[in-house]
Design a protein around this motif. Sequence first.
Motif, PDB file in Angstrom:
ATOM      1  N   CYS A 143       0.827  -1.211   0.000  1.00 58.57           N
ATOM      2  CA  CYS A 143       0.000   0.000   0.000  1.00 58.57           C
ATOM      3  C   CYS A 143       0.858   1.257   0.000  1.00 58.57           C
ATOM      4  O   CYS A 143       0.550   2.237  -0.694  1.00 58.57           O
ATOM      5  CB  CYS A 143      -0.936  -0.010   1.205  1.00 58.57           C
ATOM      6  N   ALA A 144       1.937   1.247   0.786  1.00 56.79           N
ATOM      7  CA  ALA A 144       2.840   2.396   0.799  1.00 56.79           C
ATOM      8  C   ALA A 144       3.480   2.606  -0.568  1.00 56.79           C
ATOM      9  O   ALA A 144       3.622   3.749  -1.032  1.00 56.79           O
ATOM     10  CB  ALA A 144       3.918   2.197   1.864  1.00 56.79           C
ATOM     11  N   ASN A 145       3.839   1.515  -1.227  1.00 56.12           N
ATOM     12  CA  ASN A 145       4.433   1.617  -2.566  1.00 56.12           C
ATOM     13  C   ASN A 145       3.420   2.141  -3.583  1.00 56.12           C
ATOM     14  O   ASN A 145       3.782   2.895  -4.497  1.00 56.12           O
ATOM     15  CB  ASN A 145       4.957   0.252  -3.019  1.00 56.12           C
ATOM     16  N   MET A 146       2.170   1.756  -3.449  1.00 55.23           N
ATOM     17  CA  MET A 146       1.137   2.244  -4.360  1.00 55.23           C
ATOM     18  C   MET A 146       0.981   3.756  -4.261  1.00 55.23           C
ATOM     19  O   MET A 146       0.909   4.453  -5.280  1.00 55.23           O
ATOM     20  CB  MET A 146      -0.190   1.537  -4.065  1.00 55.23           C
ATOM     21  N   ILE A 147       0.943   4.264  -3.034  1.00 53.00           N
ATOM     22  CA  ILE A 147       0.838   5.717  -2.844  1.00 53.00           C
ATOM     23  C   ILE A 147       2.079   6.417  -3.394  1.00 53.00           C
ATOM     24  O   ILE A 147       1.989   7.461  -4.047  1.00 53.00           O
ATOM     25  CB  ILE A 147       0.638   6.034  -1.351  1.00 53.00           C
ATOM     26  N   PHE A 148       3.232   5.831  -3.146  1.00 51.50           N
ATOM     27  CA  PHE A 148       4.484   6.389  -3.662  1.00 51.50           C
ATOM     28  C   PHE A 148       4.478   6.470  -5.188  1.00 51.50           C
ATOM     29  O   PHE A 148       4.876   7.482  -5.777  1.00 51.50           O
ATOM     30  CB  PHE A 148       5.653   5.532  -3.174  1.00 51.50           C
ATOM     31  N   LEU A 149       3.993   5.425  -5.844  1.00 48.56           N
ATOM     32  CA  LEU A 149       3.987   5.402  -7.310  1.00 48.56           C
ATOM     33  C   LEU A 149       2.982   6.404  -7.890  1.00 48.56           C
ATOM     34  O   LEU A 149       3.251   7.017  -8.931  1.00 48.56           O
ATOM     35  CB  LEU A 149       3.676   3.986  -7.805  1.00 48.56           C
ATOM     36  N   ILE A 150       1.843   6.560  -7.233  1.00 49.14           N
ATOM     37  CA  ILE A 150       0.883   7.564  -7.702  1.00 49.14           C
ATOM     38  C   ILE A 150       1.506   8.956  -7.626  1.00 49.14           C
ATOM     39  O   ILE A 150       1.345   9.788  -8.541  1.00 49.14           O
ATOM     40  CB  ILE A 150      -0.413   7.509  -6.868  1.00 49.14           C
ATOM     41  N   LYS A 151       2.238   9.237  -6.562  1.00 54.03           N
ATOM     42  CA  LYS A 151       2.890  10.543  -6.440  1.00 54.03           C
ATOM     43  C   LYS A 151       3.985  10.716  -7.487  1.00 54.03           C
ATOM     44  O   LYS A 151       4.235  11.835  -7.949  1.00 54.03           O
ATOM     45  CB  LYS A 151       3.454  10.720  -5.036  1.00 54.03           C
ATOM     46  N   GLU A 152       4.639   9.630  -7.870  1.00 53.23           N
ATOM     47  CA  GLU A 152       5.696   9.712  -8.877  1.00 53.23           C
ATOM     48  C   GLU A 152       5.153  10.045 -10.267  1.00 53.23           C
ATOM     49  O   GLU A 152       5.920  10.449 -11.145  1.00 53.23           O
ATOM     50  CB  GLU A 152       6.469   8.389  -8.935  1.00 53.23           C
ATOM     51  N   THR A 153       3.844   9.893 -10.460  1.00 51.95           N
ATOM     52  CA  THR A 153       3.269  10.248 -11.758  1.00 51.95           C
ATOM     53  C   THR A 153       3.387  11.735 -12.052  1.00 51.95           C
ATOM     54  O   THR A 153       3.178  12.169 -13.185  1.00 51.95           O
ATOM     55  CB  THR A 153       1.783   9.851 -11.828  1.00 51.95           C
TER      56      THR A 153
END
Length: 214
Positions: A143-153
Amino acid sequence: MTKYAPMYVQAAWLTLRLGVIGILCSLLIGLVCAILQYYRVPVFRRIVRIYIELSRNTPLLVQLFFLYFGLPKAGIRLSSEACAIIGLSFLGGSYMAEAFRSGLEAVEKSQVESGLSIGLRHGQLMRYVILPQVISTSVPAICANMIFLIKETSLFSAVALADLMYVAKDLIGLYYKTDEALLMLVISYLILLLPISLAASWLERRVRYAGFGN
């Protein structure tokens, strides 16, 4: 702000669509890499380690520039969306691999030995014994990685994608309304990420770490 809100809505849908595709690809890549490391496949294990180190130690912006500006020098041309998805998947796969690897290492060897002793094949053991515990254990990191990847967009604007950051910078450059454009940018990302964060918190509470008596 009301006049240009539809531009942010359209950009938010593009950001979310590319982010979801990238996350799904990251989960698949991460799971495959973690399994290869878990079973200690000689050649593939080394390749996976090189991939993880390369991916985690290079910025996403550099990876996007390589895909969008570097590959055409070799005769390979990709669309902006393809570059965004490949770059996000390449970066996210390494983080997901580490999340799944920690989950795999948390499974007790006695459970694996017990499964083999009752005649389970390796595929059945992975499906019915190991993976359910791995997913349960890895939920917080995933879940933490998912939020991180959305921010990287937010870096997708570097390859000419009309995402949220691109729209904000475009409006600032045209009308010099910096405060309004950035405020709408913050609100847009908050609308995208807050439900994901709340859902992740709910999922973490619902999923219990595997163990006796739970």
